[in-house]
Design an enzyme around this catalytic site. Structure first.
Site, short mmCIF file in Angstrom:
data_model
loop_
_atom_site.label_atom_id
_atom_site.label_comp_id
_atom_site.label_asym_id
_atom_site.label_seq_id
_atom_site.Cartn_x
_atom_site.Cartn_y
_atom_site.Cartn_z
CE LYS A 71 -4.30 -1.95 2.00
NZ LYS A 71 -5.21 -1.66 3.04
N GLY A 133 -0.75 1.52 13.23
CA GLY A 133 -0.21 0.90 12.09
C GLY A 133 -0.74 1.70 11.07
CG LEU A 227 -10.22 -0.95 11.40
CD1 LEU A 227 -9.31 -0.23 10.62
CD2 LEU A 227 -11.41 -0.32 10.86
CE1 TYR A 229 -12.42 -10.16 5.58
CE2 TYR A 229 -11.64 -7.83 6.03
CZ TYR A 229 -11.52 -9.10 5.50
OH TYR A 229 -10.66 -9.01 4.45
P1 NAP Z 1 -0.08 -2.93 10.93
O1 NAP Z 1 0.39 -1.69 10.04
O2 NAP Z 1 0.90 -4.14 10.83
O3 NAP Z 1 -0.19 -2.64 12.54
C1 NAP Z 1 -0.43 -3.56 13.31
C2 NAP Z 1 -1.03 -2.72 14.73
O4 NAP Z 1 -1.34 -3.85 15.75
C3 NAP Z 1 0.15 -1.86 15.42
O5 NAP Z 1 -0.60 -0.79 16.10
C4 NAP Z 1 0.63 -2.99 16.51
O6 NAP Z 1 1.09 -2.37 17.57
C5 NAP Z 1 -0.71 -3.49 16.83
N1 NAP Z 1 -0.29 -4.92 17.38
C6 NAP Z 1 0.14 -6.05 16.88
N2 NAP Z 1 0.30 -7.24 17.68
C7 NAP Z 1 0.00 -6.38 19.19
C8 NAP Z 1 -0.09 -7.13 20.36
N3 NAP Z 1 0.45 -8.23 20.59
N4 NAP Z 1 -0.54 -6.16 21.39
C9 NAP Z 1 -0.80 -4.84 21.16
N5 NAP Z 1 -0.74 -4.22 19.96
C10 NAP Z 1 -0.48 -5.09 18.76
O7 NAP Z 1 -1.40 -3.50 10.40
P2 NAP Z 1 -2.61 -2.55 9.69
O8 NAP Z 1 -2.40 -2.59 8.05
O9 NAP Z 1 -2.59 -1.33 10.21
O10 NAP Z 1 -3.90 -3.41 9.92
C11 NAP Z 1 -4.51 -3.46 11.31
C12 NAP Z 1 -5.85 -4.23 11.12
O11 NAP Z 1 -6.74 -3.80 10.53
C13 NAP Z 1 -5.44 -5.60 10.55
O12 NAP Z 1 -6.33 -6.57 11.60
C14 NAP Z 1 -6.35 -5.61 9.44
O13 NAP Z 1 -6.69 -6.94 8.89
C15 NAP Z 1 -7.33 -4.73 9.62
N6 NAP Z 1 -7.86 -3.97 8.18
C16 NAP Z 1 -9.00 -4.20 7.85
C17 NAP Z 1 -9.28 -3.42 6.56
C18 NAP Z 1 -10.77 -3.74 6.19
O14 NAP Z 1 -11.31 -3.38 5.24
N7 NAP Z 1 -11.79 -3.93 7.22
C19 NAP Z 1 -8.48 -2.64 6.10
C20 NAP Z 1 -7.48 -2.54 6.39
C21 NAP Z 1 -6.88 -3.06 7.49
P3 NAP Z 1 2.91 -1.81 17.64
O15 NAP Z 1 3.01 -0.80 16.92
O16 NAP Z 1 3.11 -1.54 19.01
O17 NAP Z 1 3.71 -3.20 16.90
#
Ligand code: NAP
Length: 290
Positions: A71, A133, A227, A229
């Site tokens: 992305k 993230g 977010l 699903y």
């Molecule tokens: P990302 O950039 O990898 O960010 C992950 C986030 O989760 C970070 O804030 C990370 O914290 C936190 N995290 C991971 N493991 C953790 C833990 N054990 N304890 C506390 N915090 C934790 O991912 P992203 O792209 O932002 O996506 C995040 C979520 O949104 C995913 O589940 C994705 O499937 C969902 N999403 C859904 C849609 C949709 O269309 N519905 C679209 C986009 C994303 P740290 O910074 O501390 O590592």
């Protein structure tokens, strides 16, 4: 579906792409609008992104969605970028233009439209944003531009939340936005929150995990948007519900980010009534019958 010499192609680039629900959205929309278009997943291996974008253009591909992990990486290979996508620093939709593709971010507008259909407002709300993230960054922009009263970004790694706050203060003036460590959430003074769960905690297969374990804060969450699903109802949503709150998962966000991409590719408008059967088809694909 009739494929002939005039069929246009759209697709998804990412890695992995095998479990995507996007073909369900776009191929059903094409059928609904009687558009001669087919949507397919394109697996792009590490290091192959530049050639994939260039090759898609040469193959006359009309548009593409972009998913993890490309992305942000896709931005240098675009001809143009929409102002909002540039601010967010992430593109999930490519629209064919002269000499290349223009990049958009429909994740954010998709979430906004999904929330509207559920009657969930952002304006004048105290938004508790969990995570820092890529998705959280986009949601922070959405909340600021949609008139949230205050945005509190809570993340395990507080420095990442602070970075988003710094950037947003420069980009969107007058936003009341603060960063906080997840562990300190309890110290918040506000009485009532709209919480948006943007971490990957609780994502299949770790369905029992939840980012906020402290029960007290859930009493102050009137609405919890997750977010995620998969699973359809996360542990976070279960806790919000158990404390009397309303919930929404990420499936409608996924649906509407796809719908907005389809509208950009085909210059059309998809109504809420037309979107409803698509949501049902996505649920069926996930094995959800309710
Ligand atoms: P990302 O950039 O990898 O960010 C992950 C986030 O989760 C970070 O804030 C990370 O914290 C936190 N995290 C991971 N493991 C953790 C833990 N054990 N304890 C506390 N915090 C934790 O991912 P992203 O792209 O932002 O996506 C995040 C979520 O949104 C995913 O589940 C994705 O499937 C969902 N999403 C859904 C849609 C949709 O269309 N519905 C679209 C986009 C994303 P740290 O910074 O501390 O590592």
């Amino acid at each position: 579906m009739k494929i002939d010499g005039k069929t246009r192609t759209c697709g998804l680039i990412g890695n992995p792409v095998e479990h995507t629900l996007s073909p369900v959205i776009h191929n059903n929309l094409a059928q609904m609008f009687e558009t001669n278009l087919v949507y397919v997943p394109f697996l792009v291996q590490e290091g192959g992104l530049a050639e994939a974008v260039k090759g898609a253009y040469q193959l006359n591909v009309l548009g593409m969605n972009v998913t993890v992990p490309y992305k942000s990486d896709v931005i240098p290979y675009l001809k143009e970028i929409d102002a909002l996508a540039e601010k967010i620093g992430a593109v999930n939709t490519l629209v064919r233009c002269e000499d290349g593709y223009k990049g958009y971010n429909t994740d954010m507008s998709g979430l906004f439209r999904a929330m509207q259909t559920e009657g969930i407002q952002i304006k004048d709300e105290n938004v508790l944003l969990l995570g820092a993230g890529g998705a959280a960054r986009a949601v922070a922009y959405l909340c600021a531009s949609a008139g949230a009263k205050k945005i509190i970004i809570c993340n395990r790694t507080v420095e990442k939340a602070q970075e988003i706050v710094r950037e947003m203060k420069l980009q969107i003036e007058g936003t009341d936005i603060v960063a906080m460590a997840l562990a300190d959430v309890r110290t918040l003074a506000e009485e009532s929150f709209l919480a948006v769960q943007c971490t990957s905690v609780g994502l299949y297969p770790n369905v029992e995990d939840v980012v906020l374990a402290d029960g007290e804060i859930y009493d102050r969450i009137h609405t919890g948007v997750d977010l995620i699903y998969r699973p359809y109802e996360t542990q976070f949503m279960k806790l919000v519900k158990a404390h009397g709150g309303k919930t929404m998962n990420g499936l409608k966000m996924l649906l509407y980010q796809g719908i907005i991409a389809y509208e950009l590719w085909n210059q059309c408008d998809v109504t809420e009534e037309q979107a409803e059967p698509l949501l049902q088809k996505m649920k069926e694909e996930m094995g959800i019958y309710e």
